[in-house]
Design a protein around this motif. Structure first.
Motif: not given
Length: 220
Positions: A93-106
């Motif tokens: 999580y890097d506070k931007r929408p293109d940080d690559g963070l993915e949610l799992v089942g959520t």
């Protein structure tokens, strides 16, 4: 009768006060998102969602700026940290929408999709946005648990399905069952992960991690 979509249009016109505030933000910061913020879905889309987290509304310099719920403000720092620890998110999580963070089942959404002045929507605005919340919940066929962050989101979910608020009062780490279109869904709630609640110690990181951990167990 026209079906209500699960996402409000970016330029949603339903709440005059929110439209005016959104437009004022756009004049100040035209590069920001400045619209009704869509839900943040996991890989796999609606069918993959077993946990839905419902916040209050986009923050002015958070989701209203970035276009992704809880992204770019203090509340997101705590929420995404807890989700990563519980295995409900992966990446960084890097506070931007293109940080690559993915949610799992959520999935993460808000009871009110547009930024309100001083982070305080009025009752009519919550009511106007409730059909989108109800439709969002109904669109998730494998949903098992809803986690509400704060009383406004808790009450909005209950009212979306004709539940009496007095019968299932908000509190930290409450645990209820609600009927969602003939399905039983667990309704958990927590104090909102806001800077105010954490700075006053009403909500600690350990308290929040515990609730997120229970949600992860529900959906394991």
């Amino acid at each position: 009768m026209t079906a209500i979509p699960p996402e409000a249009p970016r330029d949603c016109p339903l709440c005059p006060r929110l439209v005016a505030f959104r437009e004022a933000c756009a004049e100040e910061e035209p590069s920001w998102f400045n619209g009704a913020v869509p839900s943040f879905a996991p890989v796999g889309g609606d069918d993959a969602v077993r946990l839905l987290i419902v916040g209050l509304a986009p923050g002015k310099t958070g989701a209203n700026r970035t276009g992704r719920p809880f992204t770019g403000d203090w509340a997101g720092d705590l929420l995404y940290s807890s989700l990563l620890k519980a295995g409900l998110a992966r990446g960084t999580y890097d506070k931007r929408p293109d940080d690559g963070l993915e949610l799992v089942g959520t999935m993460i959404t808000n009871a009110v999709r547009c930024v309100p002045p001083e982070n305080k929507p009025v009752g009519a605005e919550v009511n106007n946005c409730r059909p989108f919340l109800r439709s969002r919940i109904l669109s998730l066929p494998n949903l098992e648990t809803i986690l509400c962050l704060g009383k406004i989101s808790h009450d909005a979910v209950l009212r979306s399905f004709g539940e009496r608020v007095a019968g299932k009062p908000f509190g930290h780490d409450t645990d209820y069952q609600i009927d969602v279109d003939s399905r039983t869904v667990r309704l958990r709630s927590s104090y909102h992960c806001s800077r105010y609640n954490t700075s006053t110690k009403r909500l600690t990181e350990a308290m929040f991690d515990e609730v997120i951990g229970k949600c992860a167990e529900d959906c394991a």
